[in-house]
Scaffold this motif. Structure first.
Motif, PDB file in Angstrom:
ATOM      1  N   LEU A  81       0.812  -1.219   0.000  1.00 54.73           N
ATOM      2  CA  LEU A  81       0.000   0.000   0.000  1.00 54.73           C
ATOM      3  C   LEU A  81       0.846   1.269   0.000  1.00 54.73           C
ATOM      4  CD1 LEU A  81      -2.597  -1.258   2.602  1.00 54.73           C
ATOM      5  CD2 LEU A  81      -3.140  -0.627   0.256  1.00 54.73           C
ATOM      6  N   HIS A  82       2.180   1.141  -0.055  1.00 53.13           N
ATOM      7  CA  HIS A  82       3.009   2.338   0.159  1.00 53.13           C
ATOM      8  C   HIS A  82       2.737   3.433  -0.866  1.00 53.13           C
ATOM      9  CE1 HIS A  82       5.613   0.189  -2.733  1.00 53.13           C
ATOM     10  NE2 HIS A  82       6.074   1.394  -3.056  1.00 53.13           N
ATOM     11  N   ASP A  83       2.401   3.056  -2.109  1.00 53.91           N
ATOM     12  CA  ASP A  83       2.166   4.065  -3.148  1.00 53.91           C
ATOM     13  C   ASP A  83       0.695   4.255  -3.469  1.00 53.91           C
ATOM     14  OD1 ASP A  83       4.691   5.007  -3.645  1.00 53.91           O
ATOM     15  OD2 ASP A  83       5.171   3.468  -5.143  1.00 53.91           O
ATOM     16  N   VAL A  84      -0.191   3.827  -2.544  1.00 59.67           N
ATOM     17  CA  VAL A  84      -1.619   3.885  -2.869  1.00 59.67           C
ATOM     18  C   VAL A  84      -2.078   5.317  -3.128  1.00 59.67           C
ATOM     19  CG1 VAL A  84      -2.515   4.038  -0.488  1.00 59.67           C
ATOM     20  CG2 VAL A  84      -3.848   2.852  -2.237  1.00 59.67           C
ATOM     21  N   GLY A  85      -1.343   6.306  -2.598  1.00 63.32           N
ATOM     22  CA  GLY A  85      -1.694   7.720  -2.820  1.00 63.32           C
ATOM     23  C   GLY A  85      -1.540   8.125  -4.271  1.00 63.32           C
ATOM     24  N   LYS A  86      -0.868   7.296  -5.066  1.00 65.73           N
ATOM     25  CA  LYS A  86      -0.705   7.636  -6.491  1.00 65.73           C
ATOM     26  C   LYS A  86      -2.034   7.592  -7.234  1.00 65.73           C
ATOM     27  CE  LYS A  86       4.174   6.685  -7.121  1.00 65.73           C
ATOM     28  NZ  LYS A  86       5.183   5.791  -7.672  1.00 65.73           N
ATOM     29  N   ILE A  87      -3.038   7.032  -6.609  1.00 67.26           N
ATOM     30  CA  ILE A  87      -4.395   7.064  -7.175  1.00 67.26           C
ATOM     31  C   ILE A  87      -4.783   8.522  -7.465  1.00 67.26           C
ATOM     32  CG2 ILE A  87      -6.843   6.759  -6.549  1.00 67.26           C
ATOM     33  CD1 ILE A  87      -6.071   4.223  -5.068  1.00 67.26           C
TER      34      ILE A  87
ATOM     35  N   GLN B  93       2.985  14.570  -3.465  1.00 70.93           N
ATOM     36  CA  GLN B  93       1.740  14.553  -2.674  1.00 70.93           C
ATOM     37  C   GLN B  93       1.261  13.126  -2.398  1.00 70.93           C
ATOM     38  OE1 GLN B  93      -0.253  17.044  -1.379  1.00 70.93           O
ATOM     39  NE2 GLN B  93       1.515  18.334  -1.829  1.00 70.93           N
ATOM     40  N   HIS B  94       1.781  12.145  -3.171  1.00 70.94           N
ATOM     41  CA  HIS B  94       1.224  10.789  -3.035  1.00 70.94           C
ATOM     42  C   HIS B  94       1.457  10.221  -1.623  1.00 70.94           C
ATOM     43  CE1 HIS B  94       5.309   9.104  -3.881  1.00 70.94           C
ATOM     44  NE2 HIS B  94       4.851   7.990  -3.332  1.00 70.94           N
ATOM     45  N   CYS B  95       2.481  10.727  -0.926  1.00 70.27           N
ATOM     46  CA  CYS B  95       2.735  10.231   0.443  1.00 70.27           C
ATOM     47  C   CYS B  95       1.601  10.656   1.378  1.00 70.27           C
ATOM     48  CB  CYS B  95       4.066  10.770   0.959  1.00 70.27           C
ATOM     49  SG  CYS B  95       5.455  10.216  -0.020  1.00 70.27           S
TER      50      CYS B  95
ATOM     51  N   SER C 293       6.035   7.740   5.164  1.00 69.63           N
ATOM     52  CA  SER C 293       7.476   7.862   5.465  1.00 69.63           C
ATOM     53  C   SER C 293       8.426   7.206   4.463  1.00 69.63           C
ATOM     54  CB  SER C 293       7.737   7.292   6.865  1.00 69.63           C
ATOM     55  OG  SER C 293       7.425   5.919   6.888  1.00 69.63           O
ATOM     56  N   HIS C 294       7.894   6.562   3.419  1.00 69.73           N
ATOM     57  CA  HIS C 294       8.831   5.780   2.583  1.00 69.73           C
ATOM     58  C   HIS C 294       9.724   6.627   1.676  1.00 69.73           C
ATOM     59  CE1 HIS C 294       5.451   6.068  -0.295  1.00 69.73           C
ATOM     60  NE2 HIS C 294       6.321   5.760  -1.247  1.00 69.73           N
ATOM     61  N   HIS C 295       9.469   7.933   1.581  1.00 69.91           N
ATOM     62  CA  HIS C 295      10.386   8.791   0.799  1.00 69.91           C
ATOM     63  C   HIS C 295      11.216   9.713   1.692  1.00 69.91           C
ATOM     64  CE1 HIS C 295       9.320   7.563  -3.230  1.00 69.91           C
ATOM     65  NE2 HIS C 295       8.029   7.603  -2.889  1.00 69.91           N
ATOM     66  N   GLU C 296      11.155   9.484   3.001  1.00 66.73           N
ATOM     67  CA  GLU C 296      12.050  10.225   3.894  1.00 66.73           C
ATOM     68  C   GLU C 296      13.463   9.666   3.711  1.00 66.73           C
ATOM     69  OE1 GLU C 296      11.150  12.786   5.442  1.00 66.73           O
ATOM     70  OE2 GLU C 296       8.999  12.623   5.846  1.00 66.73           O
TER      71      GLU C 296
ATOM     72  N   ALA D  16      13.980  -1.020  -0.206  1.00 70.66           N
ATOM     73  CA  ALA D  16      13.335  -1.986  -1.103  1.00 70.66           C
ATOM     74  C   ALA D  16      12.723  -1.288  -2.309  1.00 70.66           C
ATOM     75  CB  ALA D  16      12.265  -2.760  -0.328  1.00 70.66           C
ATOM     76  N   ASP D  17      12.109  -0.118  -2.085  1.00 70.60           N
ATOM     77  CA  ASP D  17      11.409   0.632  -3.139  1.00 70.60           C
ATOM     78  C   ASP D  17      12.402   1.150  -4.182  1.00 70.60           C
ATOM     79  OD1 ASP D  17       9.165   1.780  -4.318  1.00 70.60           O
ATOM     80  OD2 ASP D  17       9.393   3.665  -3.214  1.00 70.60           O
ATOM     81  N   VAL D  18      13.496   1.744  -3.710  1.00 67.90           N
ATOM     82  CA  VAL D  18      14.484   2.307  -4.645  1.00 67.90           C
ATOM     83  C   VAL D  18      15.159   1.178  -5.444  1.00 67.90           C
ATOM     84  CG1 VAL D  18      16.705   3.510  -4.798  1.00 67.90           C
ATOM     85  CG2 VAL D  18      14.867   4.436  -3.351  1.00 67.90           C
TER      86      VAL D  18
HETATM   87 FE   LIG Z   1       6.344   6.224  -3.327  1.00 68.40          FE
END
Ligand SMILES: [Fe+2]
Ligand SMILES: [Fe+2]
Length: 353
Positions: free
Chosen positions: A219-225, A248-250, A274-277, A303-305
């Motif tokens: 769900l980490h990028d669910v804000g990309k909706i 803004q997706h965060c 917090s995943h882009h901090e 993991a994401d990068v």
């Molecule tokens: Fe992200």
């Protein structure tokens, strides 16, 4: 079985070293309608009879050779660790108050003096069998109640399971909806979840914590909706304004997930935010630094990068695995928590892509 049937067929064990008393007792009870009467002349055989026959009532003489009535009473009590569930009626030619006291203390329910009248004997037996019947009914009711309770507990457990499954499905679908916005293959979030779980395991997370993290990670990028396609799928460089919009997706993701009551949703909310901090404080949206970033967010970041680098995106080609690993290592202590980079380095990176 109706009560009167139970009373007539109730199993009655009479113990006396005097054959005449046994015969008399048996005749009186037969005449009163009882059909299931067992007698024992030798006190040493009583325990075996008792275990084998499982009587509904025991009528026990006090003065007998070998084992007297009180010794037998004690033996019977010891044979039933949970307590005797049947009435014991004692008989004696010397019904003194001391004798009565001893009988009651030993667990007998009544003491009758010999010789007894037919009516007295039969009435006492009937009353005691009524007690036994009431006790048996209570036991049966308890069994029924216990079975019902078990059923209910199973129903509740089934319902809980169904609810958990429904919840997990909704979470997975939500993750999938977010994922489809920027990953045509639809596998990015799943790979990030697997890699995050492996890093967490390497860091010593419990199996339960690893599972919650793996369920929350997709769900980490669910804000990309909420990010427009024109930005999300843009092939070229983003303008500063587009970058802000993308970032803004965060906040959008954590808003979307906020207020969840399950551990998975609560963690997903933290991770989305917090995943882009970055470890050195240069990340977004809050510019958190070091351990003020939740550890799960720090794990997700690595993991994401790694996954983003090793896969093609509209704006870049896929990197080779070793190049991506080198980049993660280079960013240890800058973008990433060194301790997490160390755990990541111990993984088999080819299997993660
Ligand atoms: Fe992200
Ligand atoms: Fe991502």
């Amino acid at each position: 079985m109706a009560p009167h049937e139970f009373l007539c067929s109730a199993k009655i064990l009479i113990v006396d070293d005097d054959e005449n008393t046994l015969a008399l007792g048996k005749t009186l009870l037969r005449t009163a309608g009882y059909t299931n009467i067992i007698t024992a002349l030798d006190s040493r055989q009583v325990l075996a009879h008792f275990v084998e026959e499982d009587p509904d009532i025991v009528i026990l003489d006090v003065l007998m050779p070998h084992l007297n009535g009180f010794q037998l009473l004690e033996l019977l009590q010891r044979s039933a660790p949970g307590g005797l569930s049947l009435p014991i009626l004692m008989m004696t030619a010397l019904p003194t108050p001391e004798m009565r006291h001893l009988a009651l203390v030993g667990g007998a329910v009544d003491l009758i003096g010999k010789p007894f009248t037919a009516e007295d004997f039969v009435l006492r037996v009937r009353n005691l069998l009524n007690i036994r019947l009431a006790f048996r009914d209570v036991q049966q009711q308890n069994q029924v109640l216990f079975a019902e309770l078990l059923n209910r507990a199973e129903e509740v457990a089934d319902y809980q399971l169904e609810l958990n499954e429904a919840q997990l499905e909704v979470i997975a679908r939500l993750a999938h909806a977010g994922e489809q916005r920027d990953d045509q293959t639809g596998k990015h979030t799943q790979r990030v979840a697997v890699t995050s779980g492996l890093i967490a395991h390497g860091l010593g997370f419990s199996a339960g914590k690893v599972e919650v993290l793996q369920r929350a990670a997709p769900l980490h990028d669910v804000g990309k909706i909420g990010v427009p396609d024109s930005i999300l799928l843009k092939a070229g460089r983003l303008t500063p304004e587009e970058i802000r919009s993308m970032q803004q997706h965060c906040a959008m993701g954590s808003d979307l997930l906020s207020g969840g009551r399950s551990e998975i949703l609560q963690l997903a909310e933290d991770i989305a935010l917090s995943h882009h901090e970055k470890w050195d404080g240069c990340g977004y949206p809050r510019g958190l630094r070091g351990e003020s970033i939740p550890i799960e967010g720090r794990i997700l970041a690595v993991a994401d990068v790694f996954d983003a680098l090793t896969h093609e995106r509209p704006y870049k080609k896929a990197w080779a695995v070793e190049e991506a690993v080198a980049e993660i290592k280079l960013q240890s202590g800058r973008q990433f928590d060194p301790q997490i980079v160390e755990a990541f380095m111990a993984l088999r990176h080819e299997e993660l892509v």
